[in-house]
Design a protein around this motif. Structure first.
Motif, PDB file in Angstrom:
ATOM      1  N   VAL A 111      15.694   4.001  -8.383  1.00 52.98           N
ATOM      2  CA  VAL A 111      15.839   4.006  -6.927  1.00 52.98           C
ATOM      3  C   VAL A 111      17.327   4.039  -6.585  1.00 52.98           C
ATOM      4  N   ILE A 112      17.743   5.032  -5.794  1.00 50.27           N
ATOM      5  CA  ILE A 112      19.154   5.144  -5.417  1.00 50.27           C
ATOM      6  C   ILE A 112      19.378   4.823  -3.942  1.00 50.27           C
ATOM      7  N   THR A 113      18.349   4.924  -3.128  1.00 54.12           N
ATOM      8  CA  THR A 113      18.465   4.628  -1.700  1.00 54.12           C
ATOM      9  C   THR A 113      17.165   4.022  -1.203  1.00 54.12           C
ATOM     10  N   THR A 114      17.290   3.003  -0.374  1.00 55.31           N
ATOM     11  CA  THR A 114      16.121   2.400   0.264  1.00 55.31           C
ATOM     12  C   THR A 114      16.355   2.362   1.770  1.00 55.31           C
ATOM     13  N   ARG A 115      15.401   2.858   2.519  1.00 59.04           N
ATOM     14  CA  ARG A 115      15.485   2.826   3.979  1.00 59.04           C
ATOM     15  C   ARG A 115      14.174   2.279   4.536  1.00 59.04           C
ATOM     16  N   TYR A 116      14.259   1.810   5.768  1.00 62.97           N
ATOM     17  CA  TYR A 116      13.069   1.254   6.421  1.00 62.97           C
ATOM     18  C   TYR A 116      12.810   1.986   7.730  1.00 62.97           C
ATOM     19  N   GLN A 117      11.541   2.204   8.020  1.00 58.87           N
ATOM     20  CA  GLN A 117      11.113   2.756   9.291  1.00 58.87           C
ATOM     21  C   GLN A 117      10.258   1.704   9.982  1.00 58.87           C
ATOM     22  N   THR A 118      10.516   1.476  11.256  1.00 60.30           N
ATOM     23  CA  THR A 118       9.815   0.412  11.973  1.00 60.30           C
ATOM     24  C   THR A 118       8.979   0.990  13.111  1.00 60.30           C
ATOM     25  N   ALA A 119       8.314   0.078  13.833  1.00 62.04           N
ATOM     26  CA  ALA A 119       7.444   0.474  14.939  1.00 62.04           C
ATOM     27  C   ALA A 119       8.187   1.379  15.911  1.00 62.04           C
ATOM     28  N   GLY A 120       7.500   2.427  16.374  1.00 65.80           N
ATOM     29  CA  GLY A 120       8.106   3.388  17.277  1.00 65.80           C
ATOM     30  C   GLY A 120       8.715   4.579  16.560  1.00 65.80           C
ATOM     31  N   GLY A 121       8.748   4.533  15.229  1.00 66.25           N
ATOM     32  CA  GLY A 121       9.301   5.632  14.456  1.00 66.25           C
ATOM     33  C   GLY A 121       8.219   6.544  13.910  1.00 66.25           C
ATOM     34  N   GLN A 122       8.625   7.453  13.055  1.00 62.85           N
ATOM     35  CA  GLN A 122       7.681   8.359  12.409  1.00 62.85           C
ATOM     36  C   GLN A 122       8.071   8.512  10.951  1.00 62.85           C
ATOM     37  N   TYR A 123       7.131   8.949  10.146  1.00 62.48           N
ATOM     38  CA  TYR A 123       7.422   9.218   8.744  1.00 62.48           C
ATOM     39  C   TYR A 123       6.719  10.506   8.340  1.00 62.48           C
ATOM     40  N   ASP A 169       0.831  -1.198   0.000  1.00 59.41           N
ATOM     41  CA  ASP A 169       0.000   0.000   0.000  1.00 59.41           C
ATOM     42  C   ASP A 169       0.871   1.255   0.000  1.00 59.41           C
ATOM     43  N   LEU A 170       0.470   2.215  -0.792  1.00 57.95           N
ATOM     44  CA  LEU A 170       1.227   3.452  -0.935  1.00 57.95           C
ATOM     45  C   LEU A 170       0.859   4.423   0.187  1.00 57.95           C
ATOM     46  N   ILE A 171       1.843   4.903   0.895  1.00 55.57           N
ATOM     47  CA  ILE A 171       1.611   5.878   1.959  1.00 55.57           C
ATOM     48  C   ILE A 171       1.803   7.296   1.422  1.00 55.57           C
ATOM     49  N   SER A 172       2.826   7.493   0.616  1.00 54.43           N
ATOM     50  CA  SER A 172       3.028   8.795  -0.026  1.00 54.43           C
ATOM     51  C   SER A 172       3.666   8.592  -1.386  1.00 54.43           C
ATOM     52  N   ARG A 173       3.303   9.448  -2.312  1.00 51.59           N
ATOM     53  CA  ARG A 173       3.805   9.356  -3.675  1.00 51.59           C
ATOM     54  C   ARG A 173       4.945  10.359  -3.881  1.00 51.59           C
ATOM     55  N   ARG A 174       5.916   9.971  -4.697  1.00 52.21           N
ATOM     56  CA  ARG A 174       7.051  10.861  -4.953  1.00 52.21           C
ATOM     57  C   ARG A 174       6.620  12.064  -5.776  1.00 52.21           C
ATOM     58  N   ASP A 175       7.401  13.108  -5.615  1.00 48.78           N
ATOM     59  CA  ASP A 175       7.193  14.377  -6.329  1.00 48.78           C
ATOM     60  C   ASP A 175       5.854  15.025  -5.994  1.00 48.78           C
ATOM     61  N   GLN A 176       5.319  14.695  -4.802  1.00 49.27           N
ATOM     62  CA  GLN A 176       4.138  15.376  -4.303  1.00 49.27           C
ATOM     63  C   GLN A 176       4.443  15.879  -2.895  1.00 49.27           C
ATOM     64  N   LEU A 206       2.838   8.372  12.669  1.00 49.16           N
ATOM     65  CA  LEU A 206       3.513   7.642  13.735  1.00 49.16           C
ATOM     66  C   LEU A 206       3.295   6.150  13.483  1.00 49.16           C
ATOM     67  N   ILE A 207       4.379   5.392  13.485  1.00 43.00           N
ATOM     68  CA  ILE A 207       4.295   3.958  13.170  1.00 43.00           C
ATOM     69  C   ILE A 207       4.088   3.187  14.475  1.00 43.00           C
ATOM     70  N   VAL A 208       2.896   2.638  14.636  1.00 42.29           N
ATOM     71  CA  VAL A 208       2.566   1.881  15.847  1.00 42.29           C
ATOM     72  C   VAL A 208       3.007   0.428  15.703  1.00 42.29           C
ATOM     73  N   HIS A 209       2.632  -0.195  14.609  1.00 39.12           N
ATOM     74  CA  HIS A 209       3.066  -1.554  14.286  1.00 39.12           C
ATOM     75  C   HIS A 209       3.493  -1.587  12.834  1.00 39.12           C
ATOM     76  N   GLY A 210       4.373  -2.534  12.498  1.00 46.43           N
ATOM     77  CA  GLY A 210       4.710  -2.771  11.107  1.00 46.43           C
ATOM     78  C   GLY A 210       6.008  -2.120  10.674  1.00 46.43           C
ATOM     79  N   ARG A 211       6.126  -1.965   9.347  1.00 45.78           N
ATOM     80  CA  ARG A 211       7.380  -1.469   8.758  1.00 45.78           C
ATOM     81  C   ARG A 211       7.070  -0.764   7.447  1.00 45.78           C
ATOM     82  N   LEU A 212       7.666   0.412   7.255  1.00 50.60           N
ATOM     83  CA  LEU A 212       7.501   1.177   6.027  1.00 50.60           C
ATOM     84  C   LEU A 212       8.806   1.182   5.249  1.00 50.60           C
ATOM     85  N   LYS A 213       8.702   1.156   3.936  1.00 47.95           N
ATOM     86  CA  LYS A 213       9.871   1.232   3.059  1.00 47.95           C
ATOM     87  C   LYS A 213       9.879   2.570   2.347  1.00 47.95           C
TER      88      LYS A 213
END
Length: 624
Positions: A82-94, A51-58, A65-72
């Protein structure tokens, strides 16, 4: 709610937002009134993998706030790659930094695992941050941690707050008690939520036995309510559960937890395959947080390839020594598991160097005798051989004697000029390393060893280093020590394999990529005598000796190793360099002396290592 170009994303306004917010670090230190007001401003977003959380160039206008799960998060270049890939996990923010810039960015974010998020309007979030100082501080701390990790490749230990321990049978339930007792000794205040009606009290541990819920099973709602109550003064909550749940409920529990230990025995591991396959089908990314824990007697762990393919890694805990001459690493299985839960992963990278690599045995002996629990070993060439033998559970003193005896040239070779060199060539050309190593390793695979070991080899077809962490242990050693010219490349599954020192002689980088946050690198080729074939700098041309082909090959290997040391060793926190330059590359019969040099070099710095580890965890490693 639909997002163009993505699968549907379910958004539930305000449902359970208060409880969810209370489980996120942004709620720390806030009053109940503040938590309620902030949570009421959020939407609950339930996202599935892809599922898309945010689209590029917008432009970003929301904070999550990430309660459970993992975002890429993927960063794109001007050509859309794609030049860089990072992950955000539970307890983080995006979204905090992106929204602050208020301009389109080449950044896209998707859910990697089933994820539960709290979505805030950015401007409203700013107003709440102005109103509640503690909320502002919590949010800024999370932002700063994310920047620190990205820019400085920070390896600060992360202790997962919510850990689930699943038991395939009651035979492993006692392990939970041992874990909690040890965490209490380390001055944690762990809490236990369990479905075990026979659970006995544990000193220093608050215990809640789950109420009957139809079938007496623990639900995510029960966990969430209990977690919120305990989070006020505890940062470690353990859920102790049987695997007798239906797959849907098990999946919900796995999603809610930050880390999962799946406990099995050699008798019942097959029963876990179906469950774990269902979990992987639901969310492939969950594999990264599910870890096997083997409770073993004196037997070795089964190969169990089907099970290992469904989990991130495994821990082996022996109730009895696995062999008659065990190293402490066999007995340290439980300590490695606790160390993992504390967020510490210690790796040792062992470099190539032919006979000089026997010094690695002394290094490993000094580390274990000083209480430094090694979690992984990565080895190249001689480092792969010594590391694998050690990782199999063989005691260092026994290994030293074995190498001295097994690599002692026969009478015929001892009578020849440079007989040790010819003997080494003979061992390579006749394939005798296989039979020699089989006496000790048998048909074991790397994944069956008490300690995870990675061997480094090079594929001449692709020109790339190959990291091995599975497969026949003897084959993996022979691939890594396969010196060009002394032996032909080993052809295996479309690869032509030679000595790993050709590209990565001290593979500390491999350990960092496998999650180690403290790495000790050992180089036995850092120091080199300026002498070759009895020639020294300044020797007149007329008096220089002609080197043999074999001497030239071995010297070339040494020169290459010296110059390749800097490639993989860069991320190491400590580099140990035993001075073994006076020993020839073929002097395996001096393994005892070489091991002693390695031990002495390690003892010189062991207190410094302990001091560095103390900065990461002063309870596990008190200041020396």
């Amino acid at each position: 709610m639909q997002v163009k170009g993505s699968r549907s994303r379910v958004v539930i306004l305000n449902k359970d937002s208060h409880l969810l917010f209370k489980t996120h670090p942004c709620s720390r230190g806030l009053s109940e009134q503040a938590c309620c007001e902030i949570a009421d401003a959020a939407e609950v977003v339930i996202a599935q993998p892809g599922d898309l959380i945010s689209r590029r160039d917008q432009p970003m206008t929301s904070v999550y706030l990430i309660v459970h799960g993992r975002l890429k998060q993927e960063v794109f270049d001007v050509q859309g790659k794609v030049i860089t890939t990072r992950y955000q996990t539970a307890g983080g923010q995006y979204g905090g930094l992106s929204a602050a810039l208020a301009e389109p960015l080449p950044l896209e974010c998707l859910a990697e695992d089933p994820s539960t998020l709290l979505k805030f309007d950015y401007l409203q979030c700013l107003e709440l941050a102005k109103k509640y100082e503690q909320f502002r501080l919590n949010w800024l701390r999370i932002l700063a941690t994310a920047v620190k990790t990205a820019l400085f490749q920070d390896r600060t230990p992360v202790r997962q707050q919510l850990v689930a321990i699943f038991h395939q049978s009651s035979a492993t339930r006692g392990l939970t008690t041992r874990i909690l007792e040890r965490l209490h000794q380390l001055e944690e205040a762990p809490c236990l939520l369990t479905d075990d009606r026979n659970r006995q009290p544990i000193e220093g541990v608050r215990i809640c036995v789950a109420p009957d819920e139809g079938e007496g099973q623990l639900s995510p709602e029960t966990i969430r309510h209990q977690v919120v109550q305990w989070l006020v003064d505890s940062k470690r909550i353990v859920c102790d559960l049987a695997t007798s749940y239906d797959p849907l409920r098990v999946g919900n529990l796995v999603e809610a937890c930050d880390q999962v230990l799946w406990c099995v025995t050699p008798e019942n591991w097959q029963d876990s395959i179906r469950f774990l396959r269902m979990l992987k089908d639901r969310a492939p990314g969950w594999q990264n947080k599910i870890h096997l824990v083997w409770l073993l007697g004196s037997q070795e762990a089964p190969l169990a390839q089907e099970l290992r393919e469904l989990t991130a890694r495994d821990f082996k805990i022996y109730l009895e020594p696995a062999q008659p001459r065990p190293a402490l690493i066999v007995q340290n299985g439980f300590s490695r598991l606790v160390q993992f839960l504390r967020g510490i992963q210690i790796g040792v990278a062992l470099g190539g160097g032919a006979a000089r690599g026997m010094a690695h045995l002394g290094v490993l002996k000094a580390l274990e005798e000083n209480g430094i629990v090694v979690d992984r070993i990565a080895g190249t060439s001689a480092g792969a051989m010594t590391g694998t033998v050690y990782g199999s559970g063989m005691g260092v003193d026994y290994a030293v004697k074995s190498f001295v005896n097994d690599l002692r040239p026969s009478w015929f070779f001892r009578c020849l000029p440079r007989g040790e060199q010819w003997y080494l060539l003979y061992k390579y050309r006749t394939g005798q390393f296989d039979s020699m190593l089989r006496k000790y390793l048998g048909r074991k695979h790397l994944e069956q060893l008490p300690l995870p070991v990675h061997s480094i080899t090079v594929d001449l077809i692709t020109g790339q280093a190959v990291v091995r962490d599975t497969g026949d242990a003897v084959h993996r050693i022979i691939e890594s020590i396969n010196l060009p010219v002394l032996s032909l490349p080993i052809n295996r599954e479309g690869q032509a394999l030679v000595d790993g020192g050709l590209i990565n002689n001290v593979p500390a980088d491999v350990l960092v990529s496998r999650g180690c946050n403290f790495v000790i690198a050992v180089s036995v080729t850092a120091k080199m005598q300026h002498e070759f074939a009895k020639n020294r700098p300044g020797t007149p041309t007329s008096k220089m000796k002609r080197a043999s082909t074999l001497q030239t090959v071995l010297r070339s290997y040494l020169v290459q190793s010296v110059n390749m040391n800097s490639i993989g060793v860069q991320p190491a926190d400590m580099v140990i360099e035993p001075d073994v330059s006076e020993y020839q590359l073929t002097e395996f019969t001096k393994t005892d002396q070489l091991s002693a040099v390695g031990e002495a070099a390690t003892l010189e710095v062991v207190q410094k290592i302990k001091g560095m580890l103390s900065q990461l965890d002063s309870q596990l490693y008190p200041s020396p």
